[in-house]
Design a protein around this motif. Structure first.
Motif, short mmCIF file in Angstrom:
data_model
loop_
_atom_site.label_atom_id
_atom_site.label_comp_id
_atom_site.label_asym_id
_atom_site.label_seq_id
_atom_site.Cartn_x
_atom_site.Cartn_y
_atom_site.Cartn_z
N HIS A 191 35.19 30.39 -56.80
CA HIS A 191 35.14 31.48 -55.81
C HIS A 191 36.48 32.22 -55.75
CE1 HIS A 191 31.62 29.15 -54.38
NE2 HIS A 191 31.15 30.37 -54.16
N GLN B 155 28.40 44.07 -60.33
CA GLN B 155 28.16 42.64 -60.48
C GLN B 155 27.95 42.29 -61.95
OE1 GLN B 155 25.85 41.80 -56.37
NE2 GLN B 155 25.69 40.22 -57.89
N SER C 116 22.94 35.36 -61.92
CA SER C 116 22.52 34.61 -60.73
C SER C 116 23.68 33.82 -60.14
CB SER C 116 21.36 33.67 -61.08
OG SER C 116 21.74 32.75 -62.08
N THR C 117 24.57 33.32 -60.99
CA THR C 117 25.75 32.61 -60.51
C THR C 117 26.69 33.59 -59.82
OG1 THR C 117 25.54 31.03 -62.33
CG2 THR C 117 27.68 31.13 -61.22
N THR C 118 26.86 34.76 -60.41
CA THR C 118 27.70 35.79 -59.80
C THR C 118 27.16 36.14 -58.42
OG1 THR C 118 28.15 36.69 -62.00
CG2 THR C 118 28.68 38.09 -60.13
N THR C 119 25.86 36.29 -58.32
CA THR C 119 25.24 36.63 -57.03
C THR C 119 25.55 35.56 -55.98
OG1 THR C 119 23.48 37.89 -58.08
CG2 THR C 119 23.05 37.08 -55.85
N ARG C 120 25.44 34.29 -56.36
CA ARG C 120 25.75 33.20 -55.42
C ARG C 120 27.21 33.25 -54.98
NH1 ARG C 120 23.27 29.99 -59.11
NH2 ARG C 120 25.14 28.77 -59.46
N PHE C 121 28.12 33.49 -55.92
CA PHE C 121 29.54 33.57 -55.58
C PHE C 121 29.80 34.75 -54.63
CE2 PHE C 121 31.21 31.51 -59.80
CZ PHE C 121 30.69 30.29 -59.41
N ASP D 64 27.63 36.26 -52.67
CA ASP D 64 27.01 35.98 -51.36
C ASP D 64 27.95 35.18 -50.47
OD1 ASP D 64 24.69 37.32 -52.11
OD2 ASP D 64 23.53 35.48 -52.50
N LYS D 65 28.56 34.16 -51.05
CA LYS D 65 29.47 33.31 -50.26
C LYS D 65 30.70 34.10 -49.82
CE LYS D 65 31.58 28.94 -49.73
NZ LYS D 65 31.32 27.55 -49.83
#
Length: 146
Positions: free
Chosen positions: A42, A57, A69-74, A76-77
């Motif tokens: 992060h 992104q 999808s990993t980028t999106t999760r990072f 989002d956090k």
């Protein structure tokens, strides 16, 4: 487990030795980056957004070599913690640091410097640079062939 029993097979396999190195470096990175309140992944995501405000992104995924999808999760956090904001234009999402995210950059830089110093002191500066370059070169070659 006795290392000598493991060594003939495990030490001669790039897959196992690279995973072993990754686990060790990840532990070291987690210890250093704890000061930021973020995981190393992060923190490095935020670092890239701080250095390249307005990245999409997709661009971020490409330079970090991670799945969208990993980028999106990072994101989002980081967005949830008030460090990053998305600006949507059509189908694309552009990323910008907030003042809170930008303020953390100096701490991220210190953590990255401390991590580098820590493993360089163990491996030696020259060996550390050579190993990093060799791993990057090997990863680039392998990536082209999968």
């Amino acid at each position: 487990m006795n290392e000598k029993k493991q060594c003939p097979v495990m030490c001669s396999c790039l897959y196992f030795t690279s995973n072993k190195l990754n686990r060790i470096l990840n532990k070291m990175a987690e210890e250093e980056f704890i000061k930021t309140g973020l995981s190393p992944s992060h923190a490095l995501t935020l670092m890239n957004i701080n250095r390249h405000p307005g990245f999409s992104q997709k661009e971020l995924s490409e330079i970090m070599n991670i799945k969208p999808s990993t980028t999106t999760r990072f994101i989002d956090k980081l967005e949830g913690r008030g460090m990053v904001e998305r600006k949507i234009e059509g189908k694309l999402s552009y990323l910008y640091p907030t003042s809170k995210g930008a303020e953390l950059q100096s701490e991220i830089d210190k953590c990255l410097k401390n991590l580098n110093k820590r493993y360089s002191e163990i491996l030696g500066c020259e060996e550390s640079v050579e190993l990093t370059e060799a791993i990057d070169k090997a990863a680039t070659k392998l990536e082209k062939n999968i």
